[in-house]
Each structure stands twice: as C-alpha cells, then as structure tokens.
Write an enzyme that holds these catalytic residues in place. Structure first.
Site, mmCIF file in Angstrom:
data_model
loop_
_atom_site.group_PDB
_atom_site.id
_atom_site.type_symbol
_atom_site.label_atom_id
_atom_site.label_comp_id
_atom_site.label_asym_id
_atom_site.label_seq_id
_atom_site.Cartn_x
_atom_site.Cartn_y
_atom_site.Cartn_z
ATOM 1 N N HIS A 286 -45.124 -14.600 -22.048
ATOM 2 C CA HIS A 286 -44.864 -13.899 -20.788
ATOM 3 C C HIS A 286 -44.696 -14.855 -19.628
ATOM 4 C CE1 HIS A 286 -45.759 -10.482 -23.296
ATOM 5 N NE2 HIS A 286 -44.831 -9.959 -22.536
ATOM 6 N N GLU B 160 -39.634 -4.116 -33.142
ATOM 7 C CA GLU B 160 -40.386 -5.347 -32.905
ATOM 8 C C GLU B 160 -41.248 -5.725 -34.101
ATOM 9 O OE1 GLU B 160 -41.573 -5.608 -28.490
ATOM 10 O OE2 GLU B 160 -42.224 -3.620 -29.122
ATOM 11 N N ASP C 223 -41.274 -10.212 -30.021
ATOM 12 C CA ASP C 223 -42.316 -9.779 -30.943
ATOM 13 C C ASP C 223 -41.823 -9.786 -32.383
ATOM 14 O OD1 ASP C 223 -44.801 -9.334 -29.643
ATOM 15 O OD2 ASP C 223 -43.833 -7.758 -28.486
ATOM 16 N N CYS D 90 -33.298 -6.781 -26.371
ATOM 17 C CA CYS D 90 -33.851 -7.019 -25.036
ATOM 18 C C CYS D 90 -34.874 -8.157 -25.044
ATOM 19 C CB CYS D 90 -34.456 -5.758 -24.442
ATOM 20 S SG CYS D 90 -35.775 -5.073 -25.440
HETATM 21 C C1 PEP Z 1 -39.882 -8.328 -27.124
HETATM 22 O O1 PEP Z 1 -40.935 -8.310 -27.776
HETATM 23 O O2 PEP Z 1 -38.860 -8.960 -27.466
HETATM 24 C C2 PEP Z 1 -39.789 -7.592 -25.856
HETATM 25 C C3 PEP Z 1 -38.656 -7.507 -25.214
HETATM 26 O O3 PEP Z 1 -40.958 -7.058 -25.370
HETATM 27 P P1 PEP Z 1 -42.067 -7.948 -24.609
HETATM 28 O O4 PEP Z 1 -41.494 -9.327 -24.451
HETATM 29 O O5 PEP Z 1 -42.321 -7.305 -23.300
HETATM 30 O O6 PEP Z 1 -43.213 -7.868 -25.530
HETATM 31 MG MG MG Z 2 -42.449 -6.892 -27.285
#
Ligand code: PEP
Ligand code: MG
Length: 585
Positions: free
Chosen positions: A186, A439, A463, A510
C-alpha cells in the site's frame, strides 16, 4: 554513509532530492521513569511542550488548507486546551514523572471521549498524537509520525502503514524510502496516487542518518546519497517515457520536480500519440483506461485527467483509523463526492476491503495468526452483515443524489457461492451492475462460474500475485516473487480473460500490473477489456496500446507466457513488442 548509491524497488516514478527524515516511533512512558525535576519545573515544561505542539499544528494548517486544515486546527485547539495542562499538573503533584504525567492526562481525556462515542471518539487518535508529540519534545527526541520540519523531506521508514501514508497529503514529504515493502504494497499504491516518488524494499536505507541528503529515483529504485546526490540534473524513466527533472539546487529547499507523469516526456517528445481520447488499440479495439482512487481528493485530481472513469474506488481508504463505523449519511456524502467528480463517467465502488494490511478499527476482527488468509474483504460481511448493508445503502443513495448509475464490486471473493451471495444483496439494494474482484487463485481457476453469476470481474493482480506465489505483498525481500510478470500469474489472468470472452462479459485489471505499459499490452492480449491505474500511469499505457493492434497484444502475451520466470517473460514480450509497435501514420 557519506556518499554512494543504494538500491531498492522503484514503485512510483519521479526523481526528487531532499534531506532524509525518519518516521520516528512514539516514546513509551512509564511510572517507573526517573523523576528529575520539581513538579513546578516539570509543569512549566509541559505547558511549553503542549504549546509548541499546538503552534506546530496551527502552522501546518495554514500551509495545507481544505479539510486537512480543519482537522489540524481542531487538533491544535485540543493541544492548547488548558484542561489538558491542569490534568497533567494533577499527575505531577501525585509524583508521576514528567512524560508519563502527560500520557496519563491524555489517556484520561481519551477515556472520556471514547465513552461519548461517535464523532468525539474519533478524536482519540488526534489526542494521542498530541500526547506523543509533547512527550517526544519533553524527552528531546524526534516527534513521532510523519515529520513536519517546515521544509521538504524524503520520509524514511522501515515500512509505512496505510494509516501513516494516509496523512502524507499536504505534508512536507516529497518522496518515500522504505526498508521493506513490495511493488504492490500500500505504500507503493498510495505513493503513486499522491504523485510521490517512492523506493521500497531498500534495506540499506536503515543505515542513513537523519538529515542526510538523498536523491530518490522512484523509477529505477536508485537512491544517491550525500555529495553524490547533489550532482546536478538527473533523468529517470518509466515505461517508454523519460521523466525530466530539474537541477538539484539546495540541501534543504525544494529540490527537483517530483513525479512528473511518466509519459509526459513521451508525449512531449513527439515519439507517440498525444494521450487524449479513450484508450484503444491501434486497430480500434476499446480498452477503457480508468483510475484507481481512494479519496475524494484523489477523485477530483483523477477526474481532471483523461481517465474514462474509476475502475477501483478503494472505499476503505476513507475510513482508515476510524474507531466508530461511519454512518450511512456520512458514507453517502463521501461516495457522492467521488461520483460527482466523475460526472457521467462510470465508477466502480469496491465495498470495504478491511482486514489484514488494511485494518479498520471499527470492524473488530480480533487477532489472527495469519491475517492475509483470515477474515478480510467480503469475508468480514459474514461477521458484520449490517456493515455491508449500510455501505450498499449509502452507495445507492449517493448514486440517486448525483442522478447517475454506479457499479459495485466485492473484494477477496473465493467461490461463486460468495459471489452470488454478494450479487443477491447488492441487487436487493437496487444496484444492478455488480461484480467481484478476482484476487484469489481459486476464483481465477473457476472464473467461468463466477462470471455466470456477476456482471463483470476485475482482477486484483496485487493480491492474486501474493496468493499465487505465497509471498506477502508487504515483504520487500520477496519482490522477485511478487513481480507481476510471473508467468504463473499471467496464466491465471489468461484463464479469467478466456472465461470473460466466452461469456461476453467485461474483465478488468485494477492491480498495479495495469500501470506497466508493456504488461498492459500483455493483459489486453489475454482478454482484459479495461485497465485501472493511478492517473500518473495512464499516458504511457495509452501510448503503448495505441501502437499495437489486438493481434500484436495476443502475440506479446503468448511470448510472455512462454517465458520461464518473470525476467524471461518480460524480455520475450519486449522483443515481440519492439518488432510490432508502430504508430499509424
Ligand atoms: C489488488 O489486490 O490488486 C487490488 C487492486 O486491491 P488492493 O491493492 O487494494 O488490495
Ligand atoms: Mg486486493
């Protein structure tokens, strides 16, 4: 260390230099600390420390403006509240050591605020922050949390929690440098959305002293230190586009331009098409290039770009650190702001992805041995169904108030039964465009079953990569396993793409993989119909796809999947791409 270069993973483009400042840990106080001053002397110092904290917050409020300023002004007023000094005075008279007297005074007020609940309980975090800052001042050590020295700094830390990174907007921080963290952590995601150059997974940064001048290249992962960092003009690059940066001018002032969008150089240099208009391949196949957003501010910034909508609205980012659940009205307003910013462009709202690396204190999930494999994402809705119901009510109300449709999707879905459960609840709330994220490898392997019950899917490669490779996405040392070019991950994406094609249903991506221009071409070749990314990445992805026909993307994808390991996959894809890429005259 007084010079040289260290290396980590470049995860957010741009080159910037500034003195380094560390995210300091809070000082722990205890009744057993030595009492070294008289109660009167200690009281005078406590007054001084709290006053200094109040002044610092007020000064920051002047600089940032907007909602952040309002919060800082309120916090400043709390620090200046005479009742806090009186409570500390009482503790000093009872014989407590100076720092601990402040801690006890603050905790006394926190207990009262928590007992009130609601908005007042939310102020507890701010009050504790005031206490921690005052205690640090009294102890003569750096203040905890994001440093605010009044000039640009590169923030160094072991790693940053989502809550830390959420306070970076409008701060003095111009780049991030962490010892740990992977390409899809993150820290990386938030840095990109804030346009802050970032290098993660750089263990050698632990050795750098505070105040050392560093030049961080968020594209290459290179960090120049000391005199080597002050050597004049630097140029970095990401994808195809050079990132021009200005000269290094001073050791303490603003130094270089930060994250200029990667492809700006590409577009300016005239080597590719201007990044305007919708995303599509050279032969005209539409590939919507959408934005990932986490806050209304993100959304306003992204809406000003060419983004064709929002492919991932990470709603949990609005509520990080909240101890009480936001009510339906508050949520409605927050979602409406994002929908409003995007006008008629589509927005996919992801329901709360709480748990694991994104804890939401108001959802009490308890301690887990293995939180990434525990109750998170949609799984939290089993324990707290009313939280999901409230959120969907708020999403529906927001869509009505703005007068436009909205899409919703659930995170961390493993089976078609879970997907169906979500669809049923969402439809009961009047939402008719409902999807899920892919995911979990199980969901990718059985994507057809999931697609049979949902309207669309969106692959979260961050993920999906972590679970495919059994490698914690926050672990810098496992960066090679988390490389989204891992052929095993591409194989799973291919399964989902094929299932989408067979059913004529949209398949988005995404995760961070969507923001790598060459990998974006691979994803399109695997059947992905939209890509969602930080706005800074869009121009380079746009330009890459405009130079490739659908069949080129398929050939590049095939080349990538024929590779053994991520590096070979990347190299093979690059070779085919270079043979085929051309801009139509
Ligand atoms: C992912 O896991 O690719 C995703 C877009 O969700 P996050 O990064 O918020 O876990
Ligand atoms: Mg994710």
């Amino acid at each position: 260390m007084t010079g040289g270069t260290i290396r980590g993973l470049g995860v957010s483009p741009g080159v910037v230099g500034a003195p380094l400042a560390r995210l300091a840990p809070p000082v722990r106080t205890s009744p057993a600390d030595p009492v070294t001053e008289s109660p009167e002397g200690a009281l005078a110092r406590v007054e001084w420390a709290l006053g200094a904290v109040a002044a610092q917050m007020a000064e920051r409020a002047d600089r940032v403006g907007g909602v952040a300023a309002e919060i800082l002004i309120t916090t400043s007023a709390m620090a200046a509240d005479p009742s806090l000094v009186s409570a500390a005075a009482e503790q000093l008279r009872a014989g407590q050591p100076t720092g601990h007297a402040v801690t006890l005074a603050v905790e006394g007020f926190c207990a009262q605020l928590e007992a009130h609940g609601g908005y007042l309980a939310e102020r507890v975090t701010d009050l504790r922050d005031i206490g921690a800052r005052a205690v640090a001042l009294l102890a003569g050590v750096p203040m905890p949390g994001v440093p605010a020295p009044g000039h640009p700094v590169v923030l160094a830390a072991r790693d940053l929690s989502p809550a830390d990174t959420a306070t970076l907007a409008g701060s003095d921080v111009v780049a991030l440098l962490t010892e740990e963290g992977g390409p899809t952590s993150h820290t990386a995601i938030l840095a990109k959305s804030l346009g802050l150059p970032a290098v993660v997974g750089c263990p050698a940064s632990a050795e750098l002293p505070d105040g050392e001048f560093v030049l961080v290249d968020g594209s290459t992962g290179e960090v120049r230190v000391g005199p080597d960092a002050m050597g004049g003009v630097r140029t970095g690059s990401v994808g195809n586009g050079p990132v021009g940066t200005g000269p290094v001018t001073s050791a303490t002032g603003p130094v270089t331009s930060a994250a200029e969008p990667a492809a700006t150089g590409l577009v300016k240099s005239g080597t590719g098409p201007a990044a305007t208009g919708p995303g599509r391949t050279r032969d005209g196949r539409p590939v919507a290039l959408l934005s990932n957003v986490g806050t209304a501010a993100d959304a306003r910034a992204a809406a000003g770009s060419e983004a064709e909508g929002v492919g991932l609205f990470r709603t949990e980012f609005l509520f990080l650190g909240r101890r009480t659940q936001p009510g339906v009205d508050e949520q409605t307003e927050a979602y409406a702001e994002v929908l409003r910013a995007f006008g008629n462009r589509p927005v996919v709202v992801r329901t709360l992805d709480a748990g694991s690396d994104k804890p939401l204190p108001f959802l009490r999930l308890g301690a887990e041995e293995n939180p990434a494999l525990g109750v998170r994402g949609l799984r939290t809705a089993i324990r707290y169904p009313e939280t999901l119901a409230d959120q969907l009510t708020a999403v529906t109300k927001a869509a009505h108030s703005v007068g436009r449709p909205v899409k919703v999707m659930a995170p961390m879905v493993a089976t078609s039964a879970e997907a169906e459960h979500f669809v049923v609840i969402a439809r009961e709330h009047g939402l008719d465009d409902v999807g899920v994220m892919i995911e979990v490898p199980a969901a990718a392997l059985r994507a057809g079953e999931l697609l049979d019950v949902v309207d669309f899917v969106s692959i979260g490669t961050n993920d999906l990569g972590q679970y495919t490779m059994a490698a914690d996405r926050a672990a810098g040392a496992l960066g090679h396993l988390l490389d989204p070019w891992q052929p095993a991950l591409l194989d799973l994406v291919a399964l989902v793409g094929a299932a989408g094609r067979a059913r004529g249903k949209p398949v988005g991506v995404c995760g961070e993989a969507a923001s790598d221009p060459l990998l974006a071409a691979v994803l399109v070749g695997l059947g992905v119909t939209s890509l969602s990314m930080a706005p800074v990445a869009r121009p380079a992805v746009f330009a890459e796809l405009r130079g490739l026909a659908t069949e080129d993307c398929a050939a590049i994808a095939e080349a990538a999947r024929s590779g053994v390991g991520a590096d070979q996959a990347r190299d093979r894809a690059r070779t085919v791409r270079d043979e085929r890429w051309s801009v139509r005259p």
